[in-house]
Motif scaffolding. Structure first.
Motif, PDB file in Angstrom:
ATOM      1  N   MET A 198      20.526   2.485 -11.489  1.00  9.14           N
ATOM      2  CA  MET A 198      19.101   2.099 -11.985  1.00  9.14           C
ATOM      3  C   MET A 198      18.657   2.282 -10.417  1.00  9.14           C
ATOM      4  N   MET A 199      17.281   2.866 -10.382  1.00  7.79           N
ATOM      5  CA  MET A 199      16.490   2.860  -9.213  1.00  7.79           C
ATOM      6  C   MET A 199      16.246   1.459  -8.674  1.00  7.79           C
ATOM      7  N   LYS A 200      16.179   1.070  -7.397  1.00  9.60           N
ATOM      8  CA  LYS A 200      15.810  -0.332  -6.903  1.00  9.60           C
ATOM      9  C   LYS A 200      14.407   0.007  -6.749  1.00  9.60           C
ATOM     10  N   THR A 201      13.429  -1.214  -6.917  1.00  5.68           N
ATOM     11  CA  THR A 201      12.065  -0.896  -6.509  1.00  5.68           C
ATOM     12  C   THR A 201      11.788  -2.382  -5.846  1.00  5.68           C
ATOM     13  N   PHE A 202      10.409  -2.448  -5.312  1.00  8.81           N
ATOM     14  CA  PHE A 202       9.896  -3.557  -4.706  1.00  8.81           C
ATOM     15  C   PHE A 202       8.555  -3.661  -4.901  1.00  8.81           C
ATOM     16  N   ASN A 203       7.849  -4.617  -4.598  1.00 13.16           N
ATOM     17  CA  ASN A 203       6.353  -4.816  -4.810  1.00 13.16           C
ATOM     18  C   ASN A 203       5.760  -4.685  -3.313  1.00 13.16           C
ATOM     19  N   LEU A 204       5.055  -3.765  -3.254  1.00 11.04           N
ATOM     20  CA  LEU A 204       3.967  -3.590  -2.183  1.00 11.04           C
ATOM     21  C   LEU A 204       3.017  -4.703  -2.028  1.00 11.04           C
ATOM     22  N   THR A 205       3.117  -5.525  -0.937  1.00 10.12           N
ATOM     23  CA  THR A 205       2.427  -6.777  -0.610  1.00 10.12           C
ATOM     24  C   THR A 205       0.825  -6.505  -0.780  1.00 10.12           C
ATOM     25  N   HIS A 206       0.320  -7.515  -1.672  1.00  9.42           N
ATOM     26  CA  HIS A 206      -1.255  -7.262  -1.720  1.00  9.42           C
ATOM     27  C   HIS A 206      -1.390  -6.369  -2.796  1.00  9.42           C
ATOM     28  N   THR A 207      -0.487  -5.917  -3.705  1.00  6.23           N
ATOM     29  CA  THR A 207      -0.988  -4.746  -4.662  1.00  6.23           C
ATOM     30  C   THR A 207      -0.242  -5.403  -5.659  1.00  6.23           C
ATOM     31  N   ASP A 208      -0.524  -4.526  -6.756  1.00  3.86           N
ATOM     32  CA  ASP A 208       0.249  -4.430  -8.168  1.00  3.86           C
ATOM     33  C   ASP A 208       1.226  -3.449  -8.406  1.00  3.86           C
ATOM     34  N   LEU A 209       1.643  -2.787  -7.216  1.00  3.75           N
ATOM     35  CA  LEU A 209       2.299  -1.513  -7.060  1.00  3.75           C
ATOM     36  C   LEU A 209       3.757  -1.950  -6.915  1.00  3.75           C
ATOM     37  N   ASN A 210       4.791  -1.486  -8.130  1.00  7.38           N
ATOM     38  CA  ASN A 210       5.999  -1.749  -7.958  1.00  7.38           C
ATOM     39  C   ASN A 210       6.776  -0.334  -7.624  1.00  7.38           C
ATOM     40  N   VAL A 211       7.230  -0.161  -6.391  1.00  4.96           N
ATOM     41  CA  VAL A 211       7.281   1.147  -5.994  1.00  4.96           C
ATOM     42  C   VAL A 211       8.962   1.368  -5.955  1.00  4.96           C
ATOM     43  N   SER A 212       9.222   2.667  -6.029  1.00  2.00           N
ATOM     44  CA  SER A 212      10.801   2.996  -6.078  1.00  2.00           C
ATOM     45  C   SER A 212      11.268   3.166  -4.412  1.00  2.00           C
ATOM     46  N   GLU A 213      12.504   2.798  -4.320  1.00  2.00           N
ATOM     47  CA  GLU A 213      12.895   2.752  -2.880  1.00  2.00           C
ATOM     48  C   GLU A 213      12.988   4.131  -2.385  1.00  2.00           C
TER      49      GLU A 213
ATOM     50  N   LEU B  72      -6.455   8.066  -6.351  1.00  4.93           N
ATOM     51  CA  LEU B  72      -5.219   7.864  -5.650  1.00  4.93           C
ATOM     52  C   LEU B  72      -4.919   6.505  -5.505  1.00  4.93           C
ATOM     53  N   ASP B  73      -3.602   6.061  -5.839  1.00  3.79           N
ATOM     54  CA  ASP B  73      -3.262   4.956  -5.643  1.00  3.79           C
ATOM     55  C   ASP B  73      -3.066   4.503  -4.199  1.00  3.79           C
ATOM     56  N   ILE B  74      -3.030   5.200  -3.433  1.00  7.56           N
ATOM     57  CA  ILE B  74      -2.871   5.026  -1.811  1.00  7.56           C
ATOM     58  C   ILE B  74      -3.385   6.206  -0.910  1.00  7.56           C
ATOM     59  N   LEU B  75      -4.263   5.907   0.052  1.00  7.60           N
ATOM     60  CA  LEU B  75      -4.497   6.969   0.812  1.00  7.60           C
ATOM     61  C   LEU B  75      -4.176   6.489   2.231  1.00  7.60           C
ATOM     62  N   LEU B  76      -3.478   7.501   2.774  1.00 11.69           N
ATOM     63  CA  LEU B  76      -3.239   6.969   4.531  1.00 11.69           C
ATOM     64  C   LEU B  76      -3.885   7.981   5.218  1.00 11.69           C
ATOM     65  N   LEU B  77      -4.366   7.157   6.596  1.00 12.40           N
ATOM     66  CA  LEU B  77      -4.773   8.282   7.757  1.00 12.40           C
ATOM     67  C   LEU B  77      -3.148   8.641   8.256  1.00 12.40           C
TER      68      LEU B  77
ATOM     69  N   TYR C 196      -5.684   1.567  -2.832  1.00  9.74           N
ATOM     70  CA  TYR C 196      -5.004   0.847  -1.704  1.00  9.74           C
ATOM     71  C   TYR C 196      -5.109   2.009  -0.331  1.00  9.74           C
ATOM     72  N   PHE C 197      -5.037   1.216   0.715  1.00 10.97           N
ATOM     73  CA  PHE C 197      -4.889   2.157   1.814  1.00 10.97           C
ATOM     74  C   PHE C 197      -3.793   1.843   2.929  1.00 10.97           C
ATOM     75  N   GLY C 198      -3.658   2.733   3.910  1.00  5.55           N
ATOM     76  CA  GLY C 198      -2.441   2.462   4.687  1.00  5.55           C
ATOM     77  C   GLY C 198      -2.528   3.818   6.044  1.00  5.55           C
TER      78      GLY C 198
ATOM     79  N   ILE D  88      -1.377  -1.530   3.817  1.00  2.00           N
ATOM     80  CA  ILE D  88       0.025  -2.015   3.207  1.00  2.00           C
ATOM     81  C   ILE D  88       1.291  -1.167   3.453  1.00  2.00           C
ATOM     82  N   VAL D  89       0.797   0.041   3.964  1.00  4.69           N
ATOM     83  CA  VAL D  89       2.330   0.969   4.381  1.00  4.69           C
ATOM     84  C   VAL D  89       1.724   1.461   5.656  1.00  4.69           C
ATOM     85  N   ASN D  90       2.882   1.858   6.386  1.00  5.17           N
ATOM     86  CA  ASN D  90       2.972   2.848   7.588  1.00  5.17           C
ATOM     87  C   ASN D  90       4.320   3.673   7.434  1.00  5.17           C
ATOM     88  N   GLN D  91       3.820   5.050   7.558  1.00  2.99           N
ATOM     89  CA  GLN D  91       4.777   6.080   7.519  1.00  2.99           C
ATOM     90  C   GLN D  91       5.285   6.510   8.902  1.00  2.99           C
TER      91      GLN D  91
END
Length: 308
Positions: A1-16, A114-119, A146-148, A169-172
């Motif tokens: 089963m795919m592991k997931t985690f919550n992105l802090t400050h969001t209601d998004l539970n994302v797949s690893e 969009l759920d998330i937009l990144l620069l 959300y933004f990142g 919330i994220v940096n790629q």
């Protein structure tokens, strides 16, 4: 089963494991739909895009035919790299450009928002107050939740966060067992060799300190020149270690390479850029195993990272 985690400050539970969509233009519409459905069946709910990839319309055609799939997806896109007709790219983080590209991505993807937009890349001419205005308008209009950022050093994230109301919330970042600059700079701190040079501004520490999620792009790439390190004759010691561990865990070497990234003590996603459903299934196996400390260090030191 795919592991997931919550992105802090969001209601998004994302797949690893996330599906990176940069290369999907090579697929027919039927092949792309098969890849998307395969990802969803594997528990992948996160799909990474960028306007510069030019692949959003193809993905959008699948969603236009099957709008019900959108409810199973977390869709992220990136903007600010401008492809020029003559010469290389430049960057644009002006308010109008950010808003215009977000609107275009939404239209291309047939996804309403969009759920998330990144620069996508740091822009030396970026006015953080103008970025803040763009983010606020997109958020108020419910076009972006959300933004990142992507490829940003910790210092520039800290600066930008001061001006915007939304949490970044994220940096790629680029990260693999060979391209391990974010790790090297801490391991070799206060040493004289090149590994000690801080090239990511201690982004791993910043992520842990701020409960920020990282996303690893090109997780199997050695360099732009060499391509993947998997089965690459230039990396025999590394591939020997990967083969031993793949045999032990009964997975492929790509799964071990992804598991090496996931072993880091930070919220992190592996952006899998494959367009092959079989390969995608192999990568997802990484979420079923946890490398020991010794195994992680065996991989890290297999190529060019002798510990001080």
């Amino acid at each position: 089963m795919m592991k997931t985690f919550n992105l802090t400050h969001t209601d998004l539970n994302v797949s690893e494991i996330a599906l990176g969509c940069m290369r999907i233009s090579s697929l027919s519409e039927d092949q792309l739909e098969e890849l998307i459905r395969c990802a969803l069946d594997l528990g992948i709910n996160f799909f990474d895009h960028a306007d510069i990839y030019g692949t959003e319309p193809a993905f959008g055609q699948v969603l236009a035919k099957h709008p019900e799939l959108r409810k199973q997806m977390i869709i992220q896109s990136k903007c600010d790299i401008v492809k020029q007709v003559n010469g290389g790219p430049r960057y644009d983080t002006t308010k109008d450009y950010i808003i215009g590209q977000a609107e275009q991505s939404i239209a291309n993807l047939h996804c309403d928002y969009l759920d998330i937009l990144l620069l996508h890349r740091p822009d030396p001419l970026m006015d953080p107050q103008e970025v803040a205005q763009a983010f606020q308008e997109l958020h108020d209009r419910k076009l972006v939740r959300y933004f990142g950022v992507s490829n940003f050093p910790a210092s520039k994230m800290r600066m930008l966060q001061k001006f915007i109301d939304q949490d970044l919330i994220v940096n790629q970042i680029q990260l693999s067992a060979v391209h391990a600059l974010a790790i090297d700079e801490s391991v070799f701190f206060n040493m004289t060799d090149d590994h000690a040079i801080s090239r990511t501004d201690q982004i791993l520490d910043y992520a842990l300190e701020n409960d920020l999620a990282l996303q690893a792009w090109c997780p199997f790439q050695a360099s732009w020149q060499d391509g993947t390190y998997l089965d690459n004759p230039k990396y025999p010691k590394l591939n020997a270690v990967l083969e031993t561990l793949a045999t032990k865990y009964q997975v492929t070497k790509s799964a071990i390479g992804a598991a090496w990234i996931l072993r880091l003590p930070v919220k992190i996603q592996v952006i899998a850029g494959t367009t092959n459903p079989t390969h995608l299934k192999e990568i997802v196996d990484a979420t079923k195993i946890e490398l020991t400390r010794q195994e992680w260090y065996d991989i890290y030191t297999a190529q060019h990272h002798p510990l001080p």
